[in-house]
Design a protein around this motif. Structure first.
Motif, PDB file in Angstrom:
ATOM      1  N   ALA A  30       0.818  -1.217   0.000  1.00  0.00           N
ATOM      2  CA  ALA A  30       0.000   0.000   0.000  1.00  0.00           C
ATOM      3  C   ALA A  30       0.848   1.261   0.000  1.00  0.00           C
ATOM      4  N   GLN A  31       2.120   1.108   0.385  1.00  0.00           N
ATOM      5  CA  GLN A  31       3.004   2.280   0.455  1.00  0.00           C
ATOM      6  C   GLN A  31       3.846   2.430  -0.809  1.00  0.00           C
ATOM      7  N   LEU A  32       3.579   1.610  -1.815  1.00  0.00           N
ATOM      8  CA  LEU A  32       4.393   1.653  -3.035  1.00  0.00           C
ATOM      9  C   LEU A  32       3.566   2.181  -4.215  1.00  0.00           C
ATOM     10  N   VAL A  33       4.125   3.149  -4.916  1.00  0.00           N
ATOM     11  CA  VAL A  33       3.460   3.742  -6.078  1.00  0.00           C
ATOM     12  C   VAL A  33       4.265   3.391  -7.326  1.00  0.00           C
ATOM     13  N   GLY A  75      -0.198   1.126  -3.768  1.00  0.00           N
ATOM     14  CA  GLY A  75      -0.774   2.382  -3.297  1.00  0.00           C
ATOM     15  C   GLY A  75      -1.290   3.265  -4.407  1.00  0.00           C
ATOM     16  N   LEU A 271       6.477  11.546   0.551  1.00  0.00           N
ATOM     17  CA  LEU A 271       6.854  10.476  -0.364  1.00  0.00           C
ATOM     18  C   LEU A 271       8.307  10.646  -0.783  1.00  0.00           C
ATOM     19  N   ARG A 305      11.849   3.817   4.040  1.00  0.00           N
ATOM     20  CA  ARG A 305      10.774   3.883   5.044  1.00  0.00           C
ATOM     21  C   ARG A 305      11.344   4.274   6.405  1.00  0.00           C
ATOM     22  N   ASP A 310       6.559   8.110   4.116  1.00  0.00           N
ATOM     23  CA  ASP A 310       5.295   7.378   4.296  1.00  0.00           C
ATOM     24  C   ASP A 310       5.066   6.426   3.132  1.00  0.00           C
ATOM     25  N   ALA A 311       5.462   6.854   1.945  1.00  0.00           N
ATOM     26  CA  ALA A 311       5.258   6.030   0.752  1.00  0.00           C
ATOM     27  C   ALA A 311       6.425   6.247  -0.190  1.00  0.00           C
ATOM     28  N   ALA A 317       7.860  -1.547  -7.531  1.00  0.00           N
ATOM     29  CA  ALA A 317       6.600  -1.775  -6.804  1.00  0.00           C
ATOM     30  C   ALA A 317       5.992  -3.165  -7.041  1.00  0.00           C
TER      31      ALA A 317
END
Ligand code: PBG
Length: 326
Positions: A30-33, A75, A271, A305, A310-311, A317
């Motif tokens: 969820a923290q990866l874009v 994310g 980020l 992290r 946060d991300a 990813a």
């Protein structure tokens, strides 16, 4: 009695169960874009030589990509356009039916819940490759660039982007974009500002991927000097004042002190962009058998992290999410 032999740090390192229990920084999909490069055409996928495992794809395929990102629990997506048509002012970037707007619509249709972010900058769309329009002297015209960035952001927001992400480093662009969005009734579209973006050699592979290398000169007149840490805090403060909802530090690995400092000073979501060069270095070393690619990848992402992001925006990813899912 605070030292050895009463205290033994190794007690909490004896097995994976106990290590897992006391672990400080955690990494979750969820923290990866995931960044995507969008090319013209239909059903097109193109490998990027300098980024093994990463492909450019046509807008129609972004729906598929969004579904797969959703099922991996990522994310969100961050979209970049790689157009054929370029001109002095980057007008293809403002086209409401351009590559990125089409990709946004495809992604939102396929996976409505998955956050879609769109990079806002002129450099992918200008024939000279700079992030703003140019004065006759060849220098970037900051103030003349602002309305163009606002128009580009507006095209992306209208297409359904949840977040617009200005990466151009012009002064005043966050305020200009916020005003443009609000006047158009798009006050719910969020802004992720590339607040502390450095003039970095680690963008090398991206410039191949996005074909946006400046034809003349470099970006040092607008991107930050890699030597400056305090200046990053000023940049972040200004962008938050102008209306940034989230801020970014970029690149990540050589700038973890900046990530930490921003985390400690500000409360907005932070980020970090694990950029193309960081990806390619690791992939190249792993391909040569010089490094354990999977472990190094997770260690690198965990370090970002731990520094306070946060991300993380990262080409790793999908790979990381698959590993984390076990
Ligand atoms: C364009 C932009 C760049 C990146 C993100 N947005 C390149 C640059 O500034 O030259 C770099 C991303 C990466 O290297 O992965 N403004």
């Amino acid at each position: 009695m605070t030292g050895f032999p009463v205290v033994r740090s190794r007690r909490l390192r004896r097995g994976e169960g106990i290590r897992r229990l006391v672990r400080e920084a955690r990494l979750s999909p969820a923290q990866l874009v995931l960044p995507l490069f969008v090319i013209p055409g239909k059903g097109q996928r193109q490998p990027i030589a300098s980024m093994p495992g990463v492909e450019r794809l046509s807008a129609d395929l972004c729906g598929e990509e969004a579904r797969s990102a959703k099922s991996l629990g990522l994310g969100g997506l961050l979209l970049f356009g790689v157009p054929d048509e370029k001109d002095a002012t980057g007008s293809s970037g403002r086209d409401p039916d351009g590559l990125v707007p089409r990709a946004i619509r495809a992604a939102k249709e396929a996976a409505p819940e998955l956050p879609v972010m769109a990079d806002v900058c002129l450099c992918d769309y200008t024939d000279h490759g700079h992030c703003g329009v140019l004065l006759p002297s060849g220098e970037v015209d900051n103030d003349a660039t602002l309305p163009l960035l606002a128009d580009q952001a507006l095209a992306y927001a209208r297409a359904g982007a949840d977040v617009v992400a200005p990466s151009d480093m012009m002064d005043g662009r966050v305020a200009a974009i916020r005003r443009g969005l609000d006047e158009a009734g798009l006050s719910d579209t969020a802004i992720l500002s590339y607040a502390a973006k450095y003039a970095s050699a680690f963008y090398g592979p991206f410039r191949e991927a996005a074909n946006n290398r400046p034809r003349q000169g470099d970006r040092k007149g607008y991107q930050m000097d890699p030597a400056n840490g305090r200046e990053a805090l000023r940049e972040v403060a200004l962008d938050i004042e102008e209306g940034a909802d989230m801020v970014m530090v970029k690149p990540a690995m050589a700038y973890l002190d900046v990530v930490r400092a921003v985390r400690e000073r500000f409360d907005v979501p932070l980020l970090a962009y694990n950029v193309s060069g960081e990806y390619s270095m690791l992939e190249a070393a792993a391909a040569n058998g010089w490094i354990d690619g999977q472990r190094a990848m997770l260690e690198m992402l965990t370090g970002i992290r731990r520094a306070g992001a946060d991300a993380i925006i990262t080409y790793f990813a999908p790979k990381a999410a698959r590993l984390l899912a076990g």
